[in-house]
Enzyme design. Structure first.
Site, mmCIF file in Angstrom:
data_model
loop_
_atom_site.group_PDB
_atom_site.id
_atom_site.type_symbol
_atom_site.label_atom_id
_atom_site.label_comp_id
_atom_site.label_asym_id
_atom_site.label_seq_id
_atom_site.Cartn_x
_atom_site.Cartn_y
_atom_site.Cartn_z
ATOM 1 N N GLN A 50 -17.890 -6.737 -32.393
ATOM 2 C CA GLN A 50 -18.047 -5.777 -31.289
ATOM 3 C C GLN A 50 -17.410 -6.263 -29.996
ATOM 4 O OE1 GLN A 50 -19.204 -2.776 -31.686
ATOM 5 N NE2 GLN A 50 -19.955 -3.060 -33.763
ATOM 6 N N LYS A 105 -12.400 -1.734 -35.793
ATOM 7 C CA LYS A 105 -13.224 -1.498 -34.599
ATOM 8 C C LYS A 105 -12.397 -1.617 -33.323
ATOM 9 C CE LYS A 105 -17.395 -3.169 -36.883
ATOM 10 N NZ LYS A 105 -18.181 -1.945 -37.123
ATOM 11 N N ASP A 146 -19.537 -14.077 -34.185
ATOM 12 C CA ASP A 146 -19.256 -12.772 -34.780
ATOM 13 C C ASP A 146 -18.685 -11.898 -33.662
ATOM 14 O OD1 ASP A 146 -19.352 -10.137 -35.569
ATOM 15 O OD2 ASP A 146 -21.353 -10.239 -36.459
ATOM 16 N N HIS A 188 -26.231 -8.818 -37.058
ATOM 17 C CA HIS A 188 -25.871 -7.800 -38.060
ATOM 18 C C HIS A 188 -26.086 -8.409 -39.451
ATOM 19 C CE1 HIS A 188 -23.004 -5.261 -40.349
ATOM 20 N NE2 HIS A 188 -23.072 -4.394 -39.355
ATOM 21 N N CYS A 207 -27.512 -1.718 -39.708
ATOM 22 C CA CYS A 207 -27.365 -3.017 -40.388
ATOM 23 C C CYS A 207 -28.077 -4.124 -39.622
ATOM 24 C CB CYS A 207 -25.900 -3.397 -40.609
ATOM 25 S SG CYS A 207 -25.012 -2.186 -41.577
HETATM 26 C C1 LIG Z 1 -21.825 -7.204 -34.883
HETATM 27 C C2 LIG Z 1 -21.204 -6.821 -36.183
HETATM 28 N N1 LIG Z 1 -20.938 -7.763 -37.099
HETATM 29 C C3 LIG Z 1 -20.367 -7.486 -38.271
HETATM 30 C C4 LIG Z 1 -20.042 -6.185 -38.611
HETATM 31 C C5 LIG Z 1 -19.389 -5.916 -39.946
HETATM 32 O O1 LIG Z 1 -18.097 -5.445 -39.760
HETATM 33 P P1 LIG Z 1 -17.253 -4.880 -40.995
HETATM 34 O O2 LIG Z 1 -18.077 -3.785 -41.598
HETATM 35 O O3 LIG Z 1 -16.000 -4.381 -40.357
HETATM 36 O O4 LIG Z 1 -17.037 -5.995 -41.934
HETATM 37 C C6 LIG Z 1 -20.320 -5.156 -37.714
HETATM 38 C C7 LIG Z 1 -20.036 -3.765 -38.071
HETATM 39 O O5 LIG Z 1 -20.628 -2.847 -37.569
HETATM 40 C C8 LIG Z 1 -20.903 -5.482 -36.462
HETATM 41 O O6 LIG Z 1 -21.181 -4.541 -35.571
#
Ligand SMILES: Cc1ncc(COP(=O)(O)O)c(C=O)c1O
Length: 406
Positions: free
Chosen positions: A198, A222, A195, A115, A362
């Site tokens: 998800q 999430k 990370d 992401h 993203c």
């Molecule tokens: C794999 C992953 N990393 C990071 C993020 C970023 O999360 P946040 O927007 O809650 O900071 C997301 C959000 O969709 C994600 O799916």
């Protein structure tokens, strides 16, 4: 789990909500806990000595303890942030402080399925330090190419490896514990970062039992918590050695005219007034998850994942991305349909009251270089979804394909 626990479904009975990778819906208990804070004991934390301030501090720290226990961490290893994005940015800045005087051109290793929140902070760090960034390629089955990952570790002077635990586009689950252990057996000093944005909403994780995950990030919204709250986890011995990147109120022990000393963990990394209601709300979401029958939820989600895979695969005009074996993936289904733009798919499904997402999610590098498409449509499921929801999705897709063929 009872769908009526979620007011949004009571207020929108026909809604099929399949945009859970973006954010999940909130149960009433989470919403109530936020209202309760503001209505009954709103106060700042770690400052006042009046009753409200004491209650707020106790509830805030209890929330930290509860969230820490949920992910198998110590409370002092949980740094509250606004979400995964902020966690990664803070960590990259902390590591800038750590590496800024080091010599030599080192490498930060990421993968093609990351992401932007797990890409851009590292891009910025690499730029600031004059380092390289490398991306691990994926296999034809949309998994990490582990051979090339370990090769990259052997060939380059890698200092940081940051990987997603579960892809928000492909659903691919990466076994971070095993991968990071192997990486550390090749090169023990690499900072290994996960990370979990998800992964944590769907799976149990035990961070203190993982010797190889040094840092880990996830977002409250999430996993049924409020927006604007998340976590940066760090191993205690590492957090103790590292210096904060954000400074100000709340993170100090003493301040003199030209110097300061830092507070103990975790306050050392939490400058300024935190999102108190957010932390309390996230803790209530954790309680809600803890009250569920874990085995039943796991069974429900794996049946749903298998069913959705079969349903979508049976639509011959549709190209589905992600591992073909359901055990290797989470309930995230990105797809394209030749001749129909993903935005049109999302818009037409919305007319049937089905909420999905369209775009690059993203993950531009993944879309452009690996999938070779500018965007995809994505349906992502959570514990309150059911087989009927998936049937509505596949029927709507079939209907729109017929409409477009005319
Ligand atoms: C794999 C992953 N990393 C990071 C993020 C970023 O999360 P946040 O927007 O809650 O900071 C997301 C959000 O969709 C994600 O799916």
């Amino acid at each position: 789990m009872n769908k009526s626990d979620f007011p949004i479904f009571n207020n929108n009975p026909d809604l099929v909500y399949l945009d859970n990778s973006a954010t999940t819906q909130k149960p009433q208990v989470v919403i109530d806990s936020i209202v309760d804070f503001y209505q009954n004991y709103n106060s700042n934390v770690h400052r006042g000595i009046h009753k409200l301030a004491e209650t707020a501090t106790i509830e805030f720290e209890n929330a930290r303890g509860n969230i820490a226990q949920f992910v198998g961490a110590k409370p002092e290893e949980i740094i509250f942030t606004s979400g995964t994005t902020e966690s990664m940015n803070i960590l990259a800045q902390i590591l800038f402080e750590h590496f800024k005087d080091s010599k030599g051109k080192k490498t930060i290793l990421l993968s093609e399925m990351e992401h932007h929140s797990n890409t851009l902070p590292w891009m910025m760090l690499a730029g600031n330090l004059g380092w390289n960034i490398e991306y691990v390629k994926l296999t034809e089955e949309y998994e990490l190419n582990l051979e090339s990952l370990y090769d990259a570790i052997k060939k380059n002077d890698v200092s940081i490896l940051s990987l997603t635990h579960m892809s928000n586009v492909l659903g691919t689950i990466n076994n971070l514990d095993a991968i990071f252990s192997k990486v550390k057996s090749i090169s023990p000093d690499i900072f290994c970062i996960g990370d979990g944005a998800q992964y944590v909403p769907h799976h149990k994780i035990d961070l203190s039992n993982s010797k190889s995950i040094d840092f880990y990030a996830f977002s409250g919204h999430k996993m049924m918590g409020p927006t604007g709250i998340g976590v940066l986890y760090g191993k205690k011995n590492l957090l103790e050695k590292l210096n904060p990147s954000k400074v100000g109120g709340g993170m100090i022990s003493t301040v003199k005219r030209n110097s300061f000393t830092t507070a103990e963990l975790p306050e050392k990394f939490e400058a300024g007034t935190p999102n108190i209601a957010g932390a309390i709300g996230l803790s209530k979401a954790v309680d809600y998850l803890k009250r569920q029958d874990t085995l039943e939820i796991e069974k429900h989600m794996s049946e749903l994942t298998r069913f959705t895979l079969d349903e979508l695969r049976n639509i011959k005009e549709l190209t589905l991305y992600g591992p073909p074996v359901f055990e290797k993936r989470g309930p995230v289904f990105s797809f394209s349909i030749e001749g129909i733009h993903p935005h049109d798919i999302a818009q037409i499904l919305d007319q049937d009251n089905i909420a999905i997402r369209a775009g690059h999610h993203c993950c531009q590098i993944l879309h452009r270089e690996t999938l070779k498409i500018p965007a995809s449509a994505r349906a992502s499921l959570y514990i309150y979804n059911d087989i009927e929801n998936v049937k509505r999705l596949s029927n709507s897709i079939k209907k729109l394909i017929t409409q477009f063929k005319r």
